[in-house]
Design a protein around this motif. Sequence first.
Motif, PDB file in Angstrom:
ATOM      1  N   UNK A 133       0.837  -1.201   0.000  1.00  0.00           N
ATOM      2  CA  UNK A 133       0.000   0.000   0.000  1.00  0.00           C
ATOM      3  C   UNK A 133       0.871   1.251   0.000  1.00  0.00           C
ATOM      4  N   UNK A 134       0.262   2.364  -0.440  1.00  0.00           N
ATOM      5  CA  UNK A 134       1.002   3.623  -0.415  1.00  0.00           C
ATOM      6  C   UNK A 134       0.998   4.172   1.013  1.00  0.00           C
ATOM      7  N   UNK A 135       1.837   5.184   1.248  1.00  0.00           N
ATOM      8  CA  UNK A 135       1.983   5.708   2.601  1.00  0.00           C
ATOM      9  C   UNK A 135       0.689   6.322   3.155  1.00  0.00           C
ATOM     10  N   UNK A 136       0.006   7.196   2.395  1.00  0.00           N
ATOM     11  CA  UNK A 136      -1.235   7.763   2.952  1.00  0.00           C
ATOM     12  C   UNK A 136      -2.287   6.695   3.240  1.00  0.00           C
ATOM     13  N   UNK A 137      -2.400   5.704   2.338  1.00  0.00           N
ATOM     14  CA  UNK A 137      -3.383   4.638   2.569  1.00  0.00           C
ATOM     15  C   UNK A 137      -3.029   3.884   3.846  1.00  0.00           C
ATOM     16  N   UNK A 138      -1.733   3.635   4.038  1.00  0.00           N
ATOM     17  CA  UNK A 138      -1.302   2.940   5.249  1.00  0.00           C
ATOM     18  C   UNK A 138      -1.666   3.740   6.489  1.00  0.00           C
ATOM     19  N   UNK A 139      -1.387   5.043   6.408  1.00  0.00           N
ATOM     20  CA  UNK A 139      -1.669   5.890   7.566  1.00  0.00           C
ATOM     21  C   UNK A 139      -3.158   5.858   7.889  1.00  0.00           C
ATOM     22  N   UNK A 140      -3.986   5.922   6.831  1.00  0.00           N
ATOM     23  CA  UNK A 140      -5.424   5.858   7.049  1.00  0.00           C
ATOM     24  C   UNK A 140      -5.833   4.560   7.719  1.00  0.00           C
ATOM     25  N   UNK A 141      -5.256   3.468   7.231  1.00  0.00           N
ATOM     26  CA  UNK A 141      -5.552   2.152   7.787  1.00  0.00           C
ATOM     27  C   UNK A 141      -5.153   2.090   9.257  1.00  0.00           C
ATOM     28  N   UNK A 142      -3.967   2.657   9.551  1.00  0.00           N
ATOM     29  CA  UNK A 142      -3.483   2.661  10.929  1.00  0.00           C
ATOM     30  C   UNK A 142      -4.440   3.424  11.827  1.00  0.00           C
ATOM     31  N   UNK A 143      -4.931   4.565  11.318  1.00  0.00           N
ATOM     32  CA  UNK A 143      -5.842   5.352  12.146  1.00  0.00           C
ATOM     33  C   UNK A 143      -7.148   4.598  12.383  1.00  0.00           C
ATOM     34  N   UNK A 144      -7.640   3.926  11.333  1.00  0.00           N
ATOM     35  CA  UNK A 144      -8.876   3.156  11.518  1.00  0.00           C
ATOM     36  C   UNK A 144      -8.657   2.065  12.568  1.00  0.00           C
ATOM     37  N   UNK A 145      -7.516   1.367  12.442  1.00  0.00           N
ATOM     38  CA  UNK A 145      -7.231   0.304  13.410  1.00  0.00           C
ATOM     39  C   UNK A 145      -7.124   0.872  14.808  1.00  0.00           C
ATOM     40  N   UNK A 146      -6.534   2.075  14.925  1.00  0.00           N
ATOM     41  CA  UNK A 146      -6.377   2.678  16.249  1.00  0.00           C
ATOM     42  C   UNK A 146      -7.736   2.953  16.872  1.00  0.00           C
ATOM     43  N   UNK A 147      -8.658   3.461  16.042  1.00  0.00           N
ATOM     44  CA  UNK A 147     -10.001   3.748  16.581  1.00  0.00           C
ATOM     45  C   UNK A 147     -10.677   2.451  16.989  1.00  0.00           C
ATOM     46  N   UNK A 148     -10.528   1.415  16.139  1.00  0.00           N
ATOM     47  CA  UNK A 148     -11.163   0.131  16.459  1.00  0.00           C
ATOM     48  C   UNK A 148     -10.637  -0.419  17.773  1.00  0.00           C
ATOM     49  N   UNK A 149      -9.307  -0.343  17.982  1.00  0.00           N
ATOM     50  CA  UNK A 149      -8.804  -0.932  19.228  1.00  0.00           C
ATOM     51  C   UNK A 149      -9.158  -0.080  20.431  1.00  0.00           C
ATOM     52  N   UNK A 150      -9.286   1.232  20.239  1.00  0.00           N
ATOM     53  CA  UNK A 150      -9.748   2.055  21.358  1.00  0.00           C
ATOM     54  C   UNK A 150     -11.148   1.646  21.754  1.00  0.00           C
ATOM     55  N   UNK A 151     -11.977   1.340  20.735  1.00  0.00           N
ATOM     56  CA  UNK A 151     -13.346   0.908  21.042  1.00  0.00           C
ATOM     57  C   UNK A 151     -13.326  -0.454  21.722  1.00  0.00           C
ATOM     58  N   UNK A 152     -12.380  -1.312  21.305  1.00  0.00           N
ATOM     59  CA  UNK A 152     -12.243  -2.623  21.959  1.00  0.00           C
ATOM     60  C   UNK A 152     -11.920  -2.453  23.440  1.00  0.00           C
ATOM     61  N   UNK A 153     -10.965  -1.557  23.734  1.00  0.00           N
ATOM     62  CA  UNK A 153     -10.654  -1.284  25.140  1.00  0.00           C
ATOM     63  C   UNK A 153     -11.858  -0.638  25.807  1.00  0.00           C
ATOM     64  N   UNK A 154     -12.567   0.197  25.035  1.00  0.00           N
ATOM     65  CA  UNK A 154     -13.713   0.887  25.588  1.00  0.00           C
ATOM     66  C   UNK A 154     -14.836  -0.055  25.981  1.00  0.00           C
ATOM     67  N   UNK A 155     -14.962  -1.162  25.230  1.00  0.00           N
ATOM     68  CA  UNK A 155     -15.986  -2.155  25.569  1.00  0.00           C
ATOM     69  C   UNK A 155     -15.799  -2.657  26.989  1.00  0.00           C
ATOM     70  N   UNK A 156     -14.518  -2.754  27.384  1.00  0.00           N
ATOM     71  CA  UNK A 156     -14.208  -3.281  28.703  1.00  0.00           C
ATOM     72  C   UNK A 156     -14.505  -2.242  29.775  1.00  0.00           C
ATOM     73  N   UNK A 157     -14.385  -0.965  29.377  1.00  0.00           N
ATOM     74  CA  UNK A 157     -14.385   0.126  30.354  1.00  0.00           C
ATOM     75  C   UNK A 157     -15.534   0.159  31.340  1.00  0.00           C
ATOM     76  N   UNK A 158     -16.794   0.115  30.861  1.00  0.00           N
ATOM     77  CA  UNK A 158     -17.861   0.308  31.839  1.00  0.00           C
ATOM     78  C   UNK A 158     -17.926  -0.814  32.864  1.00  0.00           C
TER      79      UNK A 158
END
Lengths: 351, 514
Positions: A106-131
């Motif tokens: 993949x190109x660099x911007x596409x990679x960065x976008x993918x990384x950001x999406x993954x980051x949001x997904x894993x934050x939500x995964x941690x967030x599921x545990x939070x409450x």
Amino acid sequence: MTQPTNSRLSAFFSSNRAALLTLLALILLPFIVGMMDGESPMMVFANESGNSKFAQGLAIEIFILALYALSFDLIFGITGMLSFGHSMFFGVGAYLTGISIKTFGLSLPATLGLVFIAAIVQAILFGLVLPRVKGITFALVTLGLGSVFHIVVMSSELGPYTGADVGLQGVIVPAFISPANERLRFYFIALTILILVYLLYKRFVDSPTGRVCVAIRENEGRARMLGYNTFYFKLAALTLSSLTAALAGFMHTLYQPIVSPNIANMGFTVTALLIILIGGVGTLSGALVGAVVYRLLDFGLRRYIGESASFISGAVYVLFVLFIPFGIVGTWKMKSLQIKQGWQRLQKLFG
Amino acid sequence: MNTFLRKNTVLLITLAAILALFIAAAQGMEKKDFVITLLRGLSVGSLTFLVASGFSLIFGLLDVLNLAHGTLFMIGAYIGWTVFVRPDTFVDLLTPLALILSGFALGDVYPLLATRIRFGLSLKRILPWALVFTSILLFGWILPRYPIAIWNVGNYGQSPVTYSFMADSGTRLPVLPAAFTEISAPLALIGLLLASILGAFGLALFNNTAQPLKLNWKKFISFAILLLVALLTFIFNDSLTAALTGLSSNWLFVIAVLVATLSGAGLGALIESTLIRPLYIRPIYQLMLTLGMSAIGIEIVRAIWGRPEFVMPKPAFFNGSGGVCPATNFADWWANNCSTILLLDGRVRVYNEIFIPIVGVIVLISIWMLLQRTRLGMVIRAGVQDREMVEALGINVRRVFTMVFALGVGLAALGGILAAPSMGLSNAMGESLFLNALIALAIGGLTNYPGAALGSVLVGLIQQFIIKYGQIGIAIPFTDIIFKPTPPLVPASTVLLMVIILLILPNGLLGKKE
């Protein structure tokens, strides 16, 4: 009309003198190091000055560490959530970057976008545990999630992608920011990103949302009593933190020739903890100061003492906890008045 | 009955699900495999329990997450190994250790002394520093010159690996007794005593809080006992070494277990009273402190015992071979002390799979009795419930804190020395077991003693069953695929179980709701 703007400008300069001076020093750093070896700025521009390049490399590592420590300070120091899975945030960014560039091209911007999406997904995964879990149990659950990630990365089934215990290597970085040939450009990009993220964090902490995060750290029950749904604020802090850590991981993969699986380890979370402890927990600038001190100390110890360096960093850690619990920046903030008074007394003494 | 069911529905369903999983697991393998895996799981569970129970006692009463617990487990193992394989080193170490401790045993005397002697103000400021500095100088001068017969990590022929290997094959390498060459013996002894007294005096001067100045005669007695121990071990050094070396390995093992446990307890008391105590007002810093201590502990172990792994030989009672071994019944085993015994045609290692679980059960019951039947146990249980109330009732909680910390670390060290002959000694043995213990506690309930036991057994069983299925493979229904879990899946599976259980029951299986 010019008068007020002028005074505002000068007020801005005088109140942020230290920060601006540091920034100037960082911009000039590659050239000064080159100059000390008798090399002209043009050689530094052409990335031909050896020592300057080395100093830039060390500085880039510090910038990446500082980004990572900043993101940990946001959830631990500001919001008061002790997460032992923070290295997973960094690791996801680093490994996803490496895999998508190396395996999928993949190109660099596409990679960065993918990384950001993954980051949001894993934050939500941690967030599921939070409450459901709080305090120590949250630390344990995040430790569990983090170590599952580490195990997955290390497993031989994913060897072709992650490189298992050898580490991910052979990522071809686009030529225009390749750390080997265009290091100066990489240096300035990393510096810019760090400054932007730091300013963003400062703004976040001063914003209403950030104030609620501080309130959650001080007393979550009271914050909820005041009518704030603390879950959303914690999730916001987690998401921002995850995005930053993933960005740091992204830069780590671009800069380092090998992504070692140690960055997904529990030990790397402890590194972040150590950095913000040195700098001062809950003070954002402490993460930056701590990263500088930590990396230089680590570098010096490994160079001059060798294997037993981690003994000394453990000892530094214990000494900091016992004697300088608020870190460098925290202690400075508390004592700065006394230091100023002492300085004035000294000046009076000598006329 | 109905209310019980209603209150614990989730717990019962979870337990039933786990039980069903085990029954399903049992169906997939032969009976002998099942028995062996069960015993192995119990063994790992017992070791995990020894670490987890101490950790949970400390966390329950003191609110300290002692992240150095795994490292202390490892240190216990290494200390026990030293006593078992190199008794001469152990005996040599006794004298200087007793001398160093003796000065600090006189704790109460120094403040009294300080009030009797009048200093000027400036002298009062300098004196503590000067005393501590002199003491450090003296220690730094004497200790490297004090002769201790010890292995040499840098030289393979004299490394712990070699000694361990030789001890396993029944021969002990002849060791040259260390002699006073660089320093004369009386000078070294008196110097150590002096350095210790000076150092303790200096440290006592640092905290100016005036204590009730009454001489406590117990302190003098402990000082005298320590001095006596130092002198006796110094005079009878050679005969003591000879006696220990001549002892049968069974008794030596018992001594090693005792020494490891007691020194673990001593280390725990020391850590609590010096490092943890100043930080009760800042709980999060205690956690960071223990993290740092764990890093330091691993480095110390690496510096003293070296990086390579080695195995501690089993005591002769569990190490017989030849003849009728593996034994088929208990009488045969008793007569020959076989290392293995046949159960349903499966070979079971007696030490690993029978002895360790038995010790685990004994410790479980004795700590349970301690908690339920003694006054100390009552205070501990009350303290877990409400610490401030216990303090308000006039009980010296600080002392109980130290005792519980010592007990917890002692249990971890006991686990370490028991694990050494079965797991072997390595720098990483603490980490993996500590992760197990954390998972076990999270599953069972963090401050719940029966929960620690249940969680440990569950973790041990699940790990061993998955390892076993990694060998024989799982036939997935309706397909021909045989799924073989690889070794990395072992920790992952227990961690996943922990996450799932914590999401269903945030306080663990047996933990109480807050």
